[in-house]
Enzyme design. Sequence first.
Site, PDB file in Angstrom:
ATOM      1  N   GLN A 252       0.855  -1.279  -0.175  1.00 24.48           N
ATOM      2  CA  GLN A 252       0.206  -0.022  -0.029  1.00 24.48           C
ATOM      3  C   GLN A 252       0.831   0.989   0.032  1.00 24.48           C
ATOM      4  OE1 GLN A 252      -3.196   0.307  -0.372  1.00 24.48           O
ATOM      5  NE2 GLN A 252      -3.700  -2.056  -0.344  1.00 24.48           N
ATOM      6  N   TYR A 284      -5.882 -12.767  -3.986  1.00 27.19           N
ATOM      7  CA  TYR A 284      -5.025 -11.818  -4.417  1.00 27.19           C
ATOM      8  C   TYR A 284      -4.126 -11.306  -3.030  1.00 27.19           C
ATOM      9  CZ  TYR A 284      -8.664 -11.906  -7.857  1.00 27.19           C
ATOM     10  OH  TYR A 284      -9.584 -12.191  -8.908  1.00 27.19           O
ATOM     11  N   GLU A 308      -1.949 -16.126  -4.554  1.00 29.91           N
ATOM     12  CA  GLU A 308      -1.226 -14.775  -5.373  1.00 29.91           C
ATOM     13  C   GLU A 308      -0.774 -15.333  -6.511  1.00 29.91           C
ATOM     14  OE1 GLU A 308       0.146 -11.680  -6.947  1.00 29.91           O
ATOM     15  OE2 GLU A 308      -1.255 -11.380  -5.192  1.00 29.91           O
ATOM     16  N   ASP A 361      -9.248  -9.049  -2.286  1.00 27.00           N
ATOM     17  CA  ASP A 361      -8.423  -7.819  -2.572  1.00 27.00           C
ATOM     18  C   ASP A 361      -8.106  -7.850  -3.897  1.00 27.00           C
ATOM     19  OD1 ASP A 361      -7.398  -5.336  -2.439  1.00 27.00           O
ATOM     20  OD2 ASP A 361      -5.623  -6.082  -0.978  1.00 27.00           O
ATOM     21  N   CYS A 388     -10.271  -1.017  -4.347  1.00 30.82           N
ATOM     22  CA  CYS A 388      -9.686   0.439  -4.756  1.00 30.82           C
ATOM     23  C   CYS A 388     -10.370   0.972  -5.938  1.00 30.82           C
ATOM     24  CB  CYS A 388      -8.225   0.008  -4.979  1.00 30.82           C
ATOM     25  SG  CYS A 388      -7.909  -1.065  -6.560  1.00 30.82           S
TER      26      CYS A 388
END
Length: 431
Positions: A252, A284, A308, A361, A388
Amino acid sequence: MPSRPVRRRNPPRAVAHDPAVGTEVELETTGVAHGGIMVARHEGRVVFVADAIPGERVRARVTEAKSSFWRADTLEVLEASPHRREHVWSEASVTRDPEGRAGGAEFGHIELAHQRELKRQVAADALARIGRIDDAPDFTVQALPGGDDAAGTGWRTRVTLHVAPDGTVGPYAARSHTVIPVSSLPLAVPELAAIAPLTERLGDAASVDLIAPAEGPLQIVTARDGSRPPLAAITERVGDREFALEALGFWQVHRLAAATLTGAVQRAIDADAFDPRAANLDLYGGVGLLAAAVGDRFGQATRITSVESYESATDFAARNLAEWVGARAVTGRVEQWVRGRAENATATERGRQRAATIVLDPPRAGAGTEVVAELVSTEPAQVVYVACDPVAFARDAKAFAAAGYAIRSLEAFDLFPNTHHVELVARLSRD
């Protein structure tokens, strides 16, 4: 998540071949649209206007003309909104020619509280109009601690600068790949702004990445001829917990974002519906930040699998989650992995999948209907979705709603002050 690819240098800016392009018009902006642009109408046609605020009258130049809408850049503010302020980045100000404005701070001319209200409006509109969800929980966009004290500046711990053919270093202009020379980087944490090579000429480079990890020295990574040098591991910190990752691995950007999302995910999970023995997932998962958030709340025996696609991130996730005996990290494309999980489950595994809490995510494009369909087919107890992009989240929320999963809680955070971006954390479950 994979390292960011090296971009081509300065491809030509796309311009629509229409007589209207280049025309200057006076516009009254009436609302905000996704992407940091405002909405106006000219002779009945919708016009998306950059660098304005709802309620303003501006003089703007048309940059793209289609049959259904135009795009335009503000040249002059004729009647200003009471929420307008001097731009936090002089090189992005409306006083400069649009093609010479630095990109990446498209809300920098708007008071912070009003920025957050506009972001709330965009997210709420997306849920209602795209998601067809009329019963979403009320929410506000929350500021992070201390953000308003510095006018929303000094928060970026990662900055990518680009290099023009003549060696000039700077950010891209808004909505183009033209490198803009600048003398400041106000959104960057001060230590990165101090080392940025803004006055240098780097003719043999394509881009420069600046990283300020929580632990250890600052990192400068220069890409040349489409390649980057070998990357060392860095250390980030959330509270007392350390996370190892590749220097250009996903983390982040805001200095407080990882801690903020850790707390938000922990709050979002309904403890009464959480089963530590279930087939819990962190999709993710990157280097394991949110899997660790779950483990920290529910204990070391918590079973959770982090998935991932980027192998290096998975390797780091395995290290970062090593203390949880029930945690594991696997490398795989999420859409393929969840399909195989559902198809190959035994009766016992299907029971654990139904009891599962899934933390999701996804990248900016969202999870997509295929992933959502595979997840709801296993009937998990709850899904915590970290988004996001509000439009992508609204599309996915619509797909979840079709399977009976409603939004039970919703928080929004201003992780990207002076930009149009907003982060959402929602919990979805069935009645």
